[in-house]
Design a protein around this motif. Structure first.
Motif, PDB file in Angstrom:
ATOM      1  N   ALA A   1      34.830  37.642  26.316  1.00  0.00           N
ATOM      2  CA  ALA A   1      34.867  37.494  27.776  1.00  0.00           C
ATOM      3  C   ALA A   1      33.730  36.358  28.057  1.00  0.00           C
ATOM      4  N   PRO A   2      34.155  35.266  28.721  1.00  0.00           N
ATOM      5  CA  PRO A   2      33.176  34.260  29.062  1.00  0.00           C
ATOM      6  C   PRO A   2      32.594  34.493  30.448  1.00  0.00           C
ATOM      7  N   PRO A   3      31.496  33.880  30.834  1.00  0.00           N
ATOM      8  CA  PRO A   3      31.081  34.219  32.297  1.00  0.00           C
ATOM      9  C   PRO A   3      32.018  33.733  33.169  1.00  0.00           C
ATOM     10  N   VAL A   4      32.780  33.133  33.130  1.00  0.00           N
ATOM     11  CA  VAL A   4      33.502  32.556  34.287  1.00  0.00           C
ATOM     12  C   VAL A   4      34.569  33.657  34.939  1.00  0.00           C
ATOM     13  N   THR A   5      34.951  34.777  34.226  1.00  0.00           N
ATOM     14  CA  THR A   5      35.726  35.874  34.500  1.00  0.00           C
ATOM     15  C   THR A   5      34.972  37.036  34.812  1.00  0.00           C
ATOM     16  N   ARG A   6      33.629  36.866  34.623  1.00  0.00           N
ATOM     17  CA  ARG A   6      32.827  38.204  35.005  1.00  0.00           C
ATOM     18  C   ARG A   6      33.007  38.700  36.597  1.00  0.00           C
ATOM     19  N   PRO A   7      33.072  37.689  37.485  1.00  0.00           N
ATOM     20  CA  PRO A   7      33.241  37.882  38.742  1.00  0.00           C
ATOM     21  C   PRO A   7      34.416  38.689  39.157  1.00  0.00           C
ATOM     22  N   ILE A   8      35.640  38.255  38.336  1.00  0.00           N
ATOM     23  CA  ILE A   8      37.085  38.908  38.637  1.00  0.00           C
ATOM     24  C   ILE A   8      37.022  40.240  37.830  1.00  0.00           C
ATOM     25  N   HIS A   9      36.532  40.587  36.653  1.00  0.00           N
ATOM     26  CA  HIS A   9      36.182  41.726  36.178  1.00  0.00           C
ATOM     27  C   HIS A   9      35.569  42.611  37.235  1.00  0.00           C
ATOM     28  N   GLY A  10      34.578  42.119  37.747  1.00  0.00           N
ATOM     29  CA  GLY A  10      33.734  42.923  38.788  1.00  0.00           C
ATOM     30  C   GLY A  10      32.805  43.917  37.791  1.00  0.00           C
ATOM     31  N   ARG A  11      32.632  43.977  36.738  1.00  0.00           N
ATOM     32  CA  ARG A  11      31.767  44.613  35.706  1.00  0.00           C
ATOM     33  C   ARG A  11      31.682  43.991  34.170  1.00  0.00           C
ATOM     34  N   THR A  12      30.770  44.194  33.703  1.00  0.00           N
ATOM     35  CA  THR A  12      30.547  43.541  32.339  1.00  0.00           C
ATOM     36  C   THR A  12      31.556  44.025  31.277  1.00  0.00           C
ATOM     37  N   VAL A  13      32.284  42.971  30.671  1.00  0.00           N
ATOM     38  CA  VAL A  13      33.072  43.579  29.571  1.00  0.00           C
ATOM     39  C   VAL A  13      32.837  42.627  28.419  1.00  0.00           C
ATOM     40  N   ALA A  14      33.207  43.045  27.317  1.00  0.00           N
ATOM     41  CA  ALA A  14      32.648  42.340  25.896  1.00  0.00           C
ATOM     42  C   ALA A  14      34.147  41.311  25.575  1.00  0.00           C
ATOM     43  N   SER A  15      35.224  41.996  25.684  1.00  0.00           N
ATOM     44  CA  SER A  15      36.488  40.964  25.287  1.00  0.00           C
ATOM     45  C   SER A  15      37.469  41.100  26.479  1.00  0.00           C
ATOM     46  N   GLU A  16      38.464  40.188  26.408  1.00  0.00           N
ATOM     47  CA  GLU A  16      39.248  40.290  27.435  1.00  0.00           C
ATOM     48  C   GLU A  16      40.802  39.387  26.826  1.00  0.00           C
ATOM     49  N   ALA A  17      41.920  40.021  27.627  1.00  0.00           N
ATOM     50  CA  ALA A  17      43.242  39.477  27.119  1.00  0.00           C
ATOM     51  C   ALA A  17      43.841  38.763  28.536  1.00  0.00           C
ATOM     52  N   LEU A  18      44.388  37.522  28.315  1.00  0.00           N
ATOM     53  CA  LEU A  18      44.741  36.997  29.607  1.00  0.00           C
ATOM     54  C   LEU A  18      46.351  36.932  29.237  1.00  0.00           C
ATOM     55  N   LEU A  19      47.282  37.258  30.181  1.00  0.00           N
ATOM     56  CA  LEU A  19      48.467  37.525  30.317  1.00  0.00           C
ATOM     57  C   LEU A  19      49.092  36.505  31.555  1.00  0.00           C
ATOM     58  N   PRO A  20      49.473  35.182  31.194  1.00  0.00           N
ATOM     59  CA  PRO A  20      50.068  34.366  32.101  1.00  0.00           C
ATOM     60  C   PRO A  20      51.526  34.941  32.579  1.00  0.00           C
ATOM     61  N   LEU A  21      51.529  34.946  33.949  1.00  0.00           N
ATOM     62  CA  LEU A  21      52.844  35.271  34.502  1.00  0.00           C
ATOM     63  C   LEU A  21      53.614  34.464  35.144  1.00  0.00           C
ATOM     64  N   ASN A  22      54.794  33.975  34.757  1.00  0.00           N
ATOM     65  CA  ASN A  22      55.531  32.993  35.569  1.00  0.00           C
ATOM     66  C   ASN A  22      56.524  33.619  36.481  1.00  0.00           C
ATOM     67  N   LEU A  23      56.201  33.444  37.797  1.00  0.00           N
ATOM     68  CA  LEU A  23      56.915  34.220  38.902  1.00  0.00           C
ATOM     69  C   LEU A  23      58.005  33.305  39.522  1.00  0.00           C
ATOM     70  N   GLY A  24      58.440  31.889  38.857  1.00  0.00           N
ATOM     71  CA  GLY A  24      59.243  31.269  39.271  1.00  0.00           C
ATOM     72  C   GLY A  24      58.730  30.024  39.803  1.00  0.00           C
ATOM     73  N   ALA A  25      59.701  28.920  39.986  1.00  0.00           N
ATOM     74  CA  ALA A  25      59.269  27.668  40.424  1.00  0.00           C
ATOM     75  C   ALA A  25      58.912  27.543  41.974  1.00  0.00           C
ATOM     76  N   THR A  26      59.153  28.685  42.865  1.00  0.00           N
ATOM     77  CA  THR A  26      58.841  28.579  44.280  1.00  0.00           C
ATOM     78  C   THR A  26      57.762  29.478  44.609  1.00  0.00           C
ATOM     79  N   ARG A  27      57.128  29.970  43.480  1.00  0.00           N
ATOM     80  CA  ARG A  27      55.885  31.021  43.748  1.00  0.00           C
ATOM     81  C   ARG A  27      54.675  30.266  42.915  1.00  0.00           C
ATOM     82  N   PRO A  28      53.469  30.847  43.281  1.00  0.00           N
ATOM     83  CA  PRO A  28      52.231  30.215  42.693  1.00  0.00           C
ATOM     84  C   PRO A  28      52.220  30.815  41.341  1.00  0.00           C
ATOM     85  N   ARG A  29      51.051  30.190  40.510  1.00  0.00           N
ATOM     86  CA  ARG A  29      50.812  30.540  39.399  1.00  0.00           C
ATOM     87  C   ARG A  29      50.240  31.989  39.368  1.00  0.00           C
ATOM     88  N   ALA A  30      50.508  33.001  38.364  1.00  0.00           N
ATOM     89  CA  ALA A  30      49.839  34.423  38.534  1.00  0.00           C
ATOM     90  C   ALA A  30      49.339  34.557  37.144  1.00  0.00           C
TER      91      ALA A  30
END
Length: 227
Positions: free
Chosen positions: A160-189
């Motif tokens: 886990a890098p410092p950039v995602t710490r505010p998103i987690h809301g707590r200290t974590v040691a490792s993380e997984a990022l799962l991109p979600l394709n919601l379609g061309a008319t919707r934002p990235r998730a």
């Protein structure tokens, strides 16, 4: 002076001589005794062959145990993912769906955090409070985290890098990022999973189960957004 076997032991060995072959310590002692009788100038090829076969057997047994352990871990992982998927499907609406992520799904996955990140979009202005909304382009920056970005649909496992710490809301040691394709008319998730265990999400680990979870999550989320 050599001492003979007592009659009871002798009778037991004669009745079941294979018991000697099954006991490695006894066989080692017998081979060693035979080589001692031959002297230092004579090599017992049969003894050496037996040692080589024994070493090979030990390696095969170790490999067999590793295969069984890997199969058990995979089966256990599948059961965990399946329970989490059922939990997603049982939610009634978008609010309950999002609320369940941290409260119910994260414990089922045995992780500390599970966050849904969606880039800001006027069409999705009424998202539940627990959805992490970020400015346009943030998902790509989170994925990069100061490194060369992989393909957009790749699952990322990393410390886990410092950039995602505010998103987690707590200290974590490792993380997984799962991109979600919601379609061309919707934002990235993206789904962000965090674990206190530094070994939980490693770049060398397989991602098949996480990919399945992400695909189901995407379909359920699209269904909740459409209602």
């Amino acid at each position: 002076m050599a001492v003979g076997l007592d009659q009871e032991t002798r009778d037991r060995l004669l009745a079941d001589p294979a018991a000697l072959l099954a006991d490695r310590d006894v066989m080692r002692a017998l081979v060693a005794a035979r080589e001692a009788e031959l002297g230092d100038n004579v090599i017992d090829i049969r003894g050496r062959a037996m040692e080589a076969l024994e070493s090979r057997l030990e390696r095969l047994e170790a490999q067999h145990e590793n295969v069984i352990a890997a199969a058990y871990d995979n089966q256990s992982g599948m059961a965990i993912i399946h329970r989490a998927v059922i939990g997603l499907l049982e939610t009634a609406d978008l609010g309950e769906f999002v609320d369940s992520l941290q409260a119910e799904i994260a414990p089922q996955l045995r992780i500390e955090t599970l966050r849904l990140i969606i880039e800001s979009d006027p069409l999705l202005a009424d998202l539940p409070e627990d959805v992490v909304t970020v400015p346009e382009g943030s998902v790509a920056r989170i994925i990069e985290a100061g490194r060369r970005a992989p393909r957009g649909d790749d699952i990322i496992l990393r410390p886990a890098p410092p950039v995602t710490r505010p998103i987690h809301g707590r200290t974590v040691a490792s993380e997984a990022l799962l991109p979600l394709n919601l379609g061309a008319t919707r934002p990235r998730a993206m789904l962000l999973l965090g674990s206190a265990d530094a070994q939980r999400f490693q770049p060398t680990h397989g991602t098949d189960l996480l990919r399945f979870f992400a695909q189901v999550f995407r379909l359920v989320l699209l269904g909740r957004l459409a209602t």
